[in-house]
Write a protein that holds these residues in place. Structure first.
Motif, PDB file in Angstrom:
ATOM      1  N   GLY A 320      46.110 -20.511  51.009  1.00  0.00           N
ATOM      2  CA  GLY A 320      47.380 -21.035  51.509  1.00  0.00           C
ATOM      3  C   GLY A 320      47.532 -20.846  53.003  1.00  0.00           C
ATOM      4  O   GLY A 320      48.113 -21.692  53.695  1.00  0.00           O
ATOM      5  N   GLU A 321      47.020 -19.729  53.521  1.00  0.00           N
ATOM      6  CA  GLU A 321      47.135 -19.443  54.954  1.00  0.00           C
ATOM      7  C   GLU A 321      46.228 -20.334  55.800  1.00  0.00           C
ATOM      8  O   GLU A 321      46.436 -20.453  57.011  1.00  0.00           O
ATOM      9  N   LEU A 322      45.241 -20.965  55.182  1.00  0.00           N
ATOM     10  CA  LEU A 322      44.306 -21.811  55.921  1.00  0.00           C
ATOM     11  C   LEU A 322      44.748 -23.276  55.970  1.00  0.00           C
ATOM     12  O   LEU A 322      44.167 -24.075  56.703  1.00  0.00           O
ATOM     13  N   LEU A 323      45.772 -23.619  55.192  1.00  0.00           N
ATOM     14  CA  LEU A 323      46.177 -25.015  55.094  1.00  0.00           C
ATOM     15  C   LEU A 323      47.082 -25.424  56.246  1.00  0.00           C
ATOM     16  O   LEU A 323      47.837 -24.620  56.791  1.00  0.00           O
ATOM     17  N   GLU A 324      46.997 -26.697  56.603  1.00  0.00           N
ATOM     18  CA  GLU A 324      47.882 -27.260  57.618  1.00  0.00           C
ATOM     19  C   GLU A 324      49.264 -27.481  57.008  1.00  0.00           C
ATOM     20  O   GLU A 324      49.391 -27.764  55.809  1.00  0.00           O
ATOM     21  N   PRO A 325      50.333 -27.361  57.813  1.00  0.00           N
ATOM     22  CA  PRO A 325      51.693 -27.508  57.269  1.00  0.00           C
ATOM     23  C   PRO A 325      51.976 -28.901  56.717  1.00  0.00           C
ATOM     24  O   PRO A 325      52.758 -29.059  55.782  1.00  0.00           O
ATOM     25  N   SER A 326      51.351 -29.911  57.284  1.00  0.00           N
ATOM     26  CA  SER A 326      51.502 -31.276  56.777  1.00  0.00           C
ATOM     27  C   SER A 326      50.220 -32.046  57.053  1.00  0.00           C
ATOM     28  O   SER A 326      49.512 -31.754  58.023  1.00  0.00           O
ATOM     29  N   VAL A 327      49.908 -33.007  56.190  1.00  0.00           N
ATOM     30  CA  VAL A 327      48.677 -33.780  56.347  1.00  0.00           C
ATOM     31  C   VAL A 327      48.976 -35.262  56.180  1.00  0.00           C
ATOM     32  O   VAL A 327      50.001 -35.656  55.614  1.00  0.00           O
ATOM     33  N   GLU A 328      48.061 -36.080  56.664  1.00  0.00           N
ATOM     34  CA  GLU A 328      48.221 -37.523  56.524  1.00  0.00           C
ATOM     35  C   GLU A 328      48.064 -37.935  55.056  1.00  0.00           C
ATOM     36  O   GLU A 328      47.356 -37.288  54.279  1.00  0.00           O
ATOM     37  N   ALA A 329      48.702 -39.031  54.727  1.00  0.00           N
ATOM     38  CA  ALA A 329      48.687 -39.519  53.341  1.00  0.00           C
ATOM     39  C   ALA A 329      47.282 -39.877  52.870  1.00  0.00           C
ATOM     40  O   ALA A 329      47.012 -39.852  51.664  1.00  0.00           O
ATOM     41  N   LYS A 330      46.373 -40.171  53.796  1.00  0.00           N
ATOM     42  CA  LYS A 330      45.023 -40.578  53.399  1.00  0.00           C
ATOM     43  C   LYS A 330      44.264 -39.473  52.676  1.00  0.00           C
ATOM     44  O   LYS A 330      43.260 -39.736  52.008  1.00  0.00           O
ATOM     45  N   TYR A 331      44.721 -38.227  52.812  1.00  0.00           N
ATOM     46  CA  TYR A 331      44.030 -37.123  52.143  1.00  0.00           C
ATOM     47  C   TYR A 331      44.520 -36.909  50.710  1.00  0.00           C
ATOM     48  O   TYR A 331      43.928 -36.120  49.968  1.00  0.00           O
ATOM     49  N   ILE A 332      45.591 -37.574  50.323  1.00  0.00           N
ATOM     50  CA  ILE A 332      46.079 -37.498  48.941  1.00  0.00           C
ATOM     51  C   ILE A 332      45.246 -38.447  48.089  1.00  0.00           C
ATOM     52  O   ILE A 332      44.989 -39.592  48.474  1.00  0.00           O
ATOM     53  N   LEU A 333      44.810 -38.001  46.927  1.00  0.00           N
ATOM     54  CA  LEU A 333      43.985 -38.834  46.063  1.00  0.00           C
ATOM     55  C   LEU A 333      44.736 -40.088  45.642  1.00  0.00           C
ATOM     56  O   LEU A 333      45.935 -40.043  45.348  1.00  0.00           O
TER      57      LEU A 333
END
Length: 470
Positions: A320-333
């Motif tokens: 959890g500590e390594l994740l970005e706070p928000s990501v682009e929609a393209k990374y959602i399956l």
């Protein structure tokens, strides 16, 4: 012609030469940057800090000598220089030289540079990995040589070249060094690589001329250059490949070359040569590490990789500590891909098989994810970040609108960089100048950086001693 005319002419010629020299220096700077970043990106960035209308075409014409020589402004030069890595700081008390073979994107180099080493030679054949490597690691042309195909150095496979001629060529092409680093290609020895080649009816291990025999190129370099210490890295399955024959040949070869491999006699589940990255970051990633010492230098006494446990971090980062706070929609399956993975896993579960995706709850504090692979770009199935998918609801109605909004996502390349230890959340960013597909391949083929930084730290006293004897 008066004396003043003569002086004026000399000054004008001097100014012309200086301008020509400045233009050539700027062109060389631009060439180094364009070895990493594409022309469209650089032209766009230059336009933001310049009054010139830079385009891909104008950059091309200048670099190829098809337009009038230009000089960059101080602002343009400063911007381009910031896109290149800065030289590392070397400690004068224990500075040593090392080479980086099958370097990938520099995962092993990092730790050895951190303890004062100077990389004087790098070999990496993949052009995309070379771009990432040069974006992050200092490669001064005066003190460092970059090579792509190692066989151009070792002359292996050349029937017209004797071993002695090959050794002479290696000695001429590779600078002297204290430590040799090599993460020689592991696909011929990995479980996935062996399974795939068996299915295709192709050879693997030392029978695979494309990659497997590259270990012997490393052996040729060791023979020719006789480094005091080497560090070799490969997948854990190297030990069991071909019923142990492959590993036995490697160990016998290293012994014949006059080297003692640390912990050589130890085997079994507690073999310290097997290093698992999960002790440093939340990813299960086992690698075999062979540390060798030149026997005639009597260096090996007291060294054991079992002491790595002393260097484990007291508090390991959570996923959890390594994740970005928000990501682009393209990374959602996509709905189609997620449905396929979900149903594929259910089908194999019903058959009693373990095939399926790895859904990770980032709220878990001590979770360890599966091994990130080079195929991650295809579907990301081994590490999917849970976004609140309701499994029970999925069973009843997979296409439920609310559930579809919670589809899992892949890690971003930046998160992969963190999971592999190339950057920390609050530290200097690792530069990723390539596409997402290439970035996933590069991180999936790399090593857990802090694990090998620990190997370097453990080795430091022995390296210092080696510099006194060589």
């Amino acid at each position: 012609m008066s004396e003043f005319d003569t002086v004026a002419g000399q000054l004008a010629e001097l100014a012309r030469q200086q301008q020509q020299q400045k233009s050539e220096q700027d062109r060389q700077l631009l060439q180094r940057v364009l070895e990493i970043y594409d022309q469209k990106t650089i032209a766009s960035l230059l336009r933001k800090v310049s009054q010139h209308e830079w385009t891909r075409e104008s950059l091309n014409r200048w670099l190829n000598g098809k337009s009038v020589a230009k000089s960059l402004t101080e602002t343009e030069v400063s911007m381009l220089e910031k896109m290149l890595p800065e030289p590392p700081l070397h400690h004068p008390d224990y500075a040593f030289k090392f080479i980086d073979l099958f370097a990938g994107i520099g995962g092993i180099r990092s730790g050895f540079e951190a303890i004062g080493g100077q990389c004087v030679f790098t070999s990496e054949w993949n052009k995309h990995a070379v771009r990432t490597y040069k974006a992050n690691w200092y490669c001064d042309e005066q003190t460092h040589r970059f090579n792509q195909d190692i066989r151009d150095i070792t002359l292996s496979g050349r029937a017209d070249v004797s071993e002695q001629q090959a050794y002479q060529h290696i000695d001429q092409q590779i600078p002297d060094h204290h430590v040799l680093l090599a993460g020689f290609p592991c696909q011929p020895f990995s479980l996935a690589g062996v399974s795939k080649k068996n299915a295709l009816g192709r050879a693997h291990g030392f029978e695979c001329e494309a990659q497997g025999t590259l270990f012997f190129d490393v052996a040729r370099i060791i023979t020719a250059k006789k480094p005091a210490i080497f560090v070799l890295e490969n997948v854990k399955n190297l030990k069991s490949h071909d019923k142990g024959k492959t590993f036995r040949i490697i160990m016998e070869t290293l012994d014949e070359l006059g080297y003692e491999v640390a912990d050589a006699a130890v085997s079994g589940k507690d073999d310290p040569k097997i290093v698992d990255g999960q002790h440093f970051l939340p990813q299960h990633r086992e690698r075999i590490v062979l540390v060798g010492f030149r026997r005639d230098l009597q260096l090996s006494a007291g060294f054991s990789l079992s002491k790595l446990s002393q260097l484990y971090p007291q508090q390991r980062k959570t996923i959890g500590e390594l994740l970005e706070p928000s990501v682009e929609a393209k990374y959602i399956l996509s709905p189609t891909l997620w449905k396929y993975l979900y149903q594929y896993a259910k089908k194999h579960q019903a058959r009693g098989n373990g095939f399926g995706y790895g859904l990770v709850d980032p709220a878990r504090s001590n979770g360890v994810v599966r091994t990130l692979s080079a195929r991650y770009y295809k579907d990301g199935s081994e590490i999917l970040i849970d976004r609140g998918w309701d499994r029970e609801l999925g069973e009843v109605d997979f296409d439920h609108a609310e559930n579809q909004q919670r589809r899992p996502r892949r890690l971003t390349p930046r998160e992969c960089a963190r999971l592999m230890g190339f950057e920390s959340v609050d530290g200097k960013a690792f530069r990723i100048p390539v596409s997402d597909t290439q970035a996933y391949r590069q991180f999936g083929n790399s090593v857990i950086v802090p694990a090998f930084a620990a190997v370097a730290q453990l080795l430091r006293p022995w390296i210092i001693e080696a510099t006194k004897k060589v």
